[in-house]
Design an enzyme around this catalytic site. Structure first.
Site, PDB file in Angstrom:
ATOM      1  N   TYR A 297       0.694   6.744   2.753  1.00 12.73           N
ATOM      2  CA  TYR A 297       1.075   6.473   1.367  1.00 12.73           C
ATOM      3  C   TYR A 297       2.514   5.974   1.315  1.00 12.73           C
ATOM      4  O   TYR A 297       3.435   6.628   1.795  1.00 12.73           O
ATOM      5  CB  TYR A 297       0.932   7.752   0.549  1.00 12.73           C
ATOM      6  CG  TYR A 297       0.878   7.548  -0.942  1.00 12.73           C
ATOM      7  CD1 TYR A 297      -0.347   7.440  -1.599  1.00 12.73           C
ATOM      8  CD2 TYR A 297       2.037   7.504  -1.711  1.00 12.73           C
ATOM      9  CE1 TYR A 297      -0.417   7.281  -2.981  1.00 12.73           C
ATOM     10  CE2 TYR A 297       1.972   7.343  -3.084  1.00 12.73           C
ATOM     11  CZ  TYR A 297       0.746   7.228  -3.715  1.00 12.73           C
ATOM     12  OH  TYR A 297       0.681   7.070  -5.078  1.00 12.73           O
ATOM     13  N   TYR A 341      -0.683  -1.227  -5.755  1.00  9.48           N
ATOM     14  CA  TYR A 341      -0.437   0.178  -6.036  1.00  9.48           C
ATOM     15  C   TYR A 341      -1.617   0.722  -6.818  1.00  9.48           C
ATOM     16  O   TYR A 341      -1.708   0.577  -8.035  1.00  9.48           O
ATOM     17  CB  TYR A 341       0.865   0.344  -6.824  1.00  9.48           C
ATOM     18  CG  TYR A 341       1.163   1.782  -7.211  1.00  9.48           C
ATOM     19  CD1 TYR A 341       1.446   2.731  -6.237  1.00  9.48           C
ATOM     20  CD2 TYR A 341       1.163   2.185  -8.538  1.00  9.48           C
ATOM     21  CE1 TYR A 341       1.719   4.053  -6.582  1.00  9.48           C
ATOM     22  CE2 TYR A 341       1.441   3.498  -8.896  1.00  9.48           C
ATOM     23  CZ  TYR A 341       1.710   4.424  -7.906  1.00  9.48           C
ATOM     24  OH  TYR A 341       1.984   5.727  -8.248  1.00  9.48           O
TER      25      TYR A 341
END
Length: 388
Positions: A297, A341
């Site tokens: 991430y 995103y």
């Protein structure tokens, strides 16, 4: 220590379908429609129909309720529905929840989804503008009056300490940005397709909150992503190569807050990801050297370095060199810095594609994939493997 030994979930469920909308800065449609498009695409990919679905999992932050999505997609009765808190930290936990439901017989086919207009609608990067009174808000109250209003400002505190503790400069973070954007440049689905960057580009990008520059911060995206989970046994009768969930874990550390855990003894690590790492290694029986691809991430580059260290890929303070030497393929879709995103859900989809052999930047022989969820918050992670 609260984390037990190996759990019994590993190897009992698999991801059998992935689907997404295009990734854009202005979708021109509702978040519900984005969710429906992504879910239908994932079911088509899995060779299943809406009528096969009896479970749904999403984020507490998602605006499309499970029953509303079910109605819009043409699903029937649901025997399981669940939501996971803590923003991007929920990504891999949605798959864990789905796997738990499948493994225990509570549901047979569970769809995990996340959809938002995060660029044209609510922009997380704009920071805290209004919050209803809550216990969570109390923690933010210690930081907001002093100007720490945005996610970048919260991460910058830990990033600055990391550089100081290890005698590094902000260039250390640039290696992550360069790698992500290089993979994005050759991924047609990525927003930054065809636009790689160099370390010089990183160093020339404007400051956001020192020591973070623009190219240390993920983009904002409109889009949707969905994943279909079922049993390993049923997966073998479906058209796609199963991505077996060899391990799934959640983690929260001591003195945990949402992005503002500034009162810990040490700000240079991510203890919550350490909890996840220990459980993933115990359950999967794997070690860092066994991993073929890491999908970590990357809402902010410093936290990618800290994750590598928490998982034991390298010693504390050595992650920048690890990335620069390309000792592990990282974020082969371009990550959230380069592709989109999507609160980490697109990273899980990339892990599935790598196992199938269909990724835009395919790593030869990729059979063991590590995927992580949001950092700085209670988080989650997965180890995905090929079916034996």
């Amino acid at each position: 220590m609260s984390v037990r030994g190996r759990d019994g979930l590993g190897g009992r469920a698999a991801v059998v379908g992935v689907g997404a909308t295009e990734f854009s800065k202005d979708s021109g449609r509702s978040e519900l429609r984005l969710a429906v498009e992504a879910v239908r695409a994932a079911l088509d990919d899995a060779g299943l129909t809406p009528g096969d679905v009896d479970g749904l999992v999403t984020f507490t932050m998602d605006t499309s309720p499970e029953i509303t999505l079910a109605q819009a997609c043409g699903m029937g009765e649901l025997s399981f529905f669940s939501r996971v808190h803590y923003g991007g930290g929920a990504a891999c936990a949605t798959v864990q929840q789905a796997a738990l439901a499948v493994a225990t017989g509570v549901a047979e086919v569970v769809v995990c989804y996340r959809a938002f207009n995060e660029r044209s609608g609510r922009r997380f990067g704009s920071g805290v503008q209004h919050r209803e009174p809550s216990a969570e808000g109390v923690a933010l109250g210690w930081a907001l009056p002093f100007g720490l209003l945005t996610p970048a400002s919260w991460v910058a505190m830990a990033a600055q300490r990391y550089l100081h503790a290890h005698g590094l400069t902000p260039e250390a973070f640039g290696h992550v940005a360069v790698v992500d954007r290089r993979y994005a440049a050759t991924n047609p689905a990525a927003y930054f397709h065809g636009r790689p960057i160099t370390l010089a580009d990183h160093a020339a990008s404007r400051w956001i909150v020192e020591p973070l520059r623009l190219l240390d911060c993920c983009q904002e995206t409109d889009g949707g992503q969905a994943l279909v989970v079922t049993s390993v046994e049923r997966a073998r009768d479906l058209p796609q190569t199963p991505a077996v969930i060899a391990a799934a874990a959640q983690g929260a550390g001591r003195a945990q807050e949402q992005m503002t855990s500034f009162y810990r003894d040490d700000l240079t690590g991510l203890p919550e990801m350490g909890v996840v790492a220990r459980q993933l290694w115990r359950t999967s029986g794997l070690a860092p050297a066994d991993i073929d691809v890491g999908i970590l991430y990357d809402h902010f580059t410093p936290f990618v370095l800290m994750q590598l260290e928490e998982f034991g890929f390298c010693a504390r303070g050595e992650a920048a060199g690890f990335v620069a030497e390309e000792r592990l393929p990282l974020n082969t879709h371009g990550g959230q810095l380069g592709e989109a995103y999507l609160h980490g859900m697109n990273g899980i989809a990339e892990g599935v594609r790598q196992l199938r052999g269909t990724a835009a930047n395919q790593i030869p022989g990729a059979g063991r994939i590590l995927v992580t969820a949001g950092t700085g918050v209670p988080t989650s992670g997965l180890v995905l493997t090929a079916d034996d």
